[in-house]
Design an enzyme around this catalytic site. Sequence first.
Site, PDB file in Angstrom:
ATOM      1  N   PRO A 341       0.852  -1.207   0.000  1.00  0.00           N
ATOM      2  CA  PRO A 341       0.000   0.000   0.000  1.00  0.00           C
ATOM      3  C   PRO A 341       0.876   1.241   0.000  1.00  0.00           C
ATOM      4  O   PRO A 341       1.735   1.397   0.863  1.00  0.00           O
ATOM      5  CB  PRO A 341      -0.795  -0.132   1.302  1.00  0.00           C
ATOM      6  N   LEU A 342       0.678   2.108  -0.975  1.00  0.00           N
ATOM      7  CA  LEU A 342       1.551   3.264  -1.183  1.00  0.00           C
ATOM      8  C   LEU A 342       0.707   4.536  -1.176  1.00  0.00           C
ATOM      9  O   LEU A 342      -0.202   4.687  -1.991  1.00  0.00           O
ATOM     10  CB  LEU A 342       2.296   3.146  -2.514  1.00  0.00           C
ATOM     11  N   THR A 343       1.027   5.446  -0.295  1.00  0.00           N
ATOM     12  CA  THR A 343       0.275   6.688  -0.207  1.00  0.00           C
ATOM     13  C   THR A 343       0.446   7.514  -1.475  1.00  0.00           C
ATOM     14  O   THR A 343       1.539   7.631  -2.011  1.00  0.00           O
ATOM     15  CB  THR A 343       0.745   7.511   1.004  1.00  0.00           C
ATOM     16  N   GLN A 395      -5.948  -1.108   3.799  1.00  0.00           N
ATOM     17  CA  GLN A 395      -5.113  -0.861   4.980  1.00  0.00           C
ATOM     18  C   GLN A 395      -5.704   0.293   5.774  1.00  0.00           C
ATOM     19  O   GLN A 395      -6.035   1.338   5.212  1.00  0.00           O
ATOM     20  CB  GLN A 395      -3.671  -0.525   4.591  1.00  0.00           C
ATOM     21  N   CYS A 426       3.605   2.862  10.556  1.00  0.00           N
ATOM     22  CA  CYS A 426       3.759   4.183   9.944  1.00  0.00           C
ATOM     23  C   CYS A 426       4.671   5.061  10.799  1.00  0.00           C
ATOM     24  O   CYS A 426       4.426   5.239  11.994  1.00  0.00           O
ATOM     25  CB  CYS A 426       2.403   4.843   9.767  1.00  0.00           C
ATOM     26  N   LYS A 465       0.824  -4.828   9.645  1.00  0.00           N
ATOM     27  CA  LYS A 465       2.069  -4.320   9.051  1.00  0.00           C
ATOM     28  C   LYS A 465       2.853  -3.605  10.139  1.00  0.00           C
ATOM     29  O   LYS A 465       2.326  -2.695  10.795  1.00  0.00           O
ATOM     30  CB  LYS A 465       1.738  -3.356   7.910  1.00  0.00           C
ATOM     31  N   ASN A 528       9.616  -7.061   3.888  1.00  0.00           N
ATOM     32  CA  ASN A 528       9.478  -5.837   3.101  1.00  0.00           C
ATOM     33  C   ASN A 528      10.710  -4.969   3.291  1.00  0.00           C
ATOM     34  O   ASN A 528      11.194  -4.804   4.403  1.00  0.00           O
ATOM     35  CB  ASN A 528       8.212  -5.090   3.528  1.00  0.00           C
ATOM     36  N   GLY A 529      11.207  -4.433   2.175  1.00  0.00           N
ATOM     37  CA  GLY A 529      12.333  -3.507   2.249  1.00  0.00           C
ATOM     38  C   GLY A 529      13.392  -3.750   1.203  1.00  0.00           C
ATOM     39  O   GLY A 529      13.982  -4.826   1.155  1.00  0.00           O
ATOM     40  N   ARG A 554       8.845   0.547  -2.850  1.00  0.00           N
ATOM     41  CA  ARG A 554       9.570   1.540  -3.649  1.00  0.00           C
ATOM     42  C   ARG A 554      10.102   0.968  -4.949  1.00  0.00           C
ATOM     43  O   ARG A 554      10.225   1.690  -5.942  1.00  0.00           O
ATOM     44  CB  ARG A 554      10.716   2.128  -2.814  1.00  0.00           C
TER      45      ARG A 554
END
Length: 688
Positions: A341-343, A395, A426, A465, A528-529, A554
């Site tokens: 999920p990407l803002t 999310q 977050c 998350k 993740n990362g 990303r």
Amino acid sequence: MAELSAEVATDIHDAPPEYPPAPPSDGGGAPTPAAATPEELAAKGVAPVKADFLCPPPPSRTSQTAANNSASTAVAAPPSGVLKQGKSKRQFKRERQQEQKTSHLCPVIAKSGDVSSCKFGDGCRFSHDLEGFKAQRQDDLDGECPFISDEGRCPYGLACRFYGTHKEAVAGDNSLIVPKKNFSETNELTKDVQRLLWKNNMKFPKADAKLKALGLMGPGVKGKKPDKEEGSECAVSNHEANENGCSNGVDAKADNLNGAGEEAPQENNVVDELRPSKKAKPDVAELGSNSPGNEVDQNILDKQPEAASQDHLSVETDGSLKSHPREKKLVDFSGKLYLAPLTTVGNLPFRRLCKALGADITCGEMAMCTNLLQGQAAEWALLRRHSSEDLFGVQICGAYADTVTRAVELIDRECTVDFIDINMGCPIELVVSKGAGSALLNKPTRMKGIIEAASSTVETPITVKVRTGYLEGKNKVDSLIADIGNWGATAITVHGRTRQQRYSKSADWEYIYQCARNAPESLQVLGNGDISAYTDWNIHKASCPELSSCMIGRGALTKPWIFTEIKEQRHWDISSGERLDILKDYVRFGLQHWGSDTKGVETTRHFLLEWLSYTFRYIPVGLLEILPQRLNWRPPSYFGRNDLETLMASESAADWIRISEMLLGKVPTGFTFSPKHKSNSYDRAENG
């Protein structure tokens, strides 16, 4: 992941809009010593671009910044004078309504071509001057209407910027316009539900019964009336007042994260009942069935007390009847490619694009529970789902068990989702300061209450998350992961950084592996990362068989075709023409989602520019000495294999605007754009 809106890029040199095809300069400050090997450059965090494609570095940042500032001041002087007048919100509202009345054609008339078709008549807030609209109508954009494949039935009619390609335009008969509802998107907020949320008349029988059973309801919470002096403004959404725009980001909307009411005692881990963000509306009973546009489905109100009583009865029965987490419907994440999920950029058109390029699982942008419970249309737009998203989740983010649990029940009741993800990682300050996001990592008792209440309220799987911890060097998820599985979560995604690290340093995958090995069998663990190539995916899956899958964030922003690379197990040396085709697909998806009228075109342009502020970081495979490209590499000044590739490599916002003009026509007069993440690495474009 939703916290991407706060990302700050690291020390990328400002570059001029165009790169001349010249060899590296011997003097004047080359970006790196000529004798440095590709390995040495990579170790220093500089992308090892082949020498044949290097060009002289741009002017020093100090001189360029001074020039940009002087130009910006000259251009921005008149607007700043206007802003100093200090207009009130009421003035802005009047001006906006006047603009709509004079320049915005009524949507009903635009669809039908008949002035008498609007039921509001002279009371309509939009213009009914059909001939005046035709006289000043903007020229059509190149290309065909994105709805043309749907039997030529465009829902925007005369207002469509591609009207010339409509069948009715060719035939010269507006009666052929038959607007067809778009059934490809679901999870819309209905007016009936929104009014109930505005008036705090929505009931949450399952959530309240479970909160009461767990002792998380808190004394005096239910039924408390909001006091005017205690009311506070609602949190600002990361979109504007509707789904067609974007505001200043998730940071701003966290101001009211914990609800609009006075906080309850901390030991109860709850907040007072949420309050509507808008002015008081008339009571549902006062709306009347004969008032146009104000009909409320009375069945919704009638059925809610019955549902509440039934749920209370079920809670009072034998607790052994409660479904165990293992008995609930599960989502199998094993081996599936999961788009994070990407803002802002992770909107529905972008997710559609990633699905077409190979993503298996998609998740909506982070939505604040408080805003959802207040019936904010902008926040509900984040829950929209396209028919191509066959495995889709949403999310949400909240600080307390009551807020999150009620939001979960509401989503489960009104939306169609495969899982609900609770963000507990977050790092944004305004989110953390309200006790949500990664702040929950310091409060395991509150984490337990949120996960336990949410997971036992609905049958929809609940996932979590998190980050590795709050402070650098003090990881704590490994000690909580077994409990998280027992609390009812079906999956957990671990971002390999602490809250303090944000996006600095590399993700700690060894710690992620440790968490996966410590997790119970009933809990799926995803990592993740820093996944930027198929080789990263292969290494992580081979290094830890206990890892169910990996979430890609990303890496997908920079190159959404990473999903294709992983499935085809190759480094795709994609051409500039192929990349342009991907941008065209995004624009088509955007026009179908936000609209093909002027407002929809400019909204699509805005989000396209936000995405281009990431894609320019991609360095073509054929230009690199070492593969794959790492996310933390700083690209030197270079030019591409053709003019289009060079343009796409520019970090100037003016060049991103030029790319948008290739796809969406000229920008409006006075148009400006600055990336939402406001990195110092990018210049501000004053109309390119």
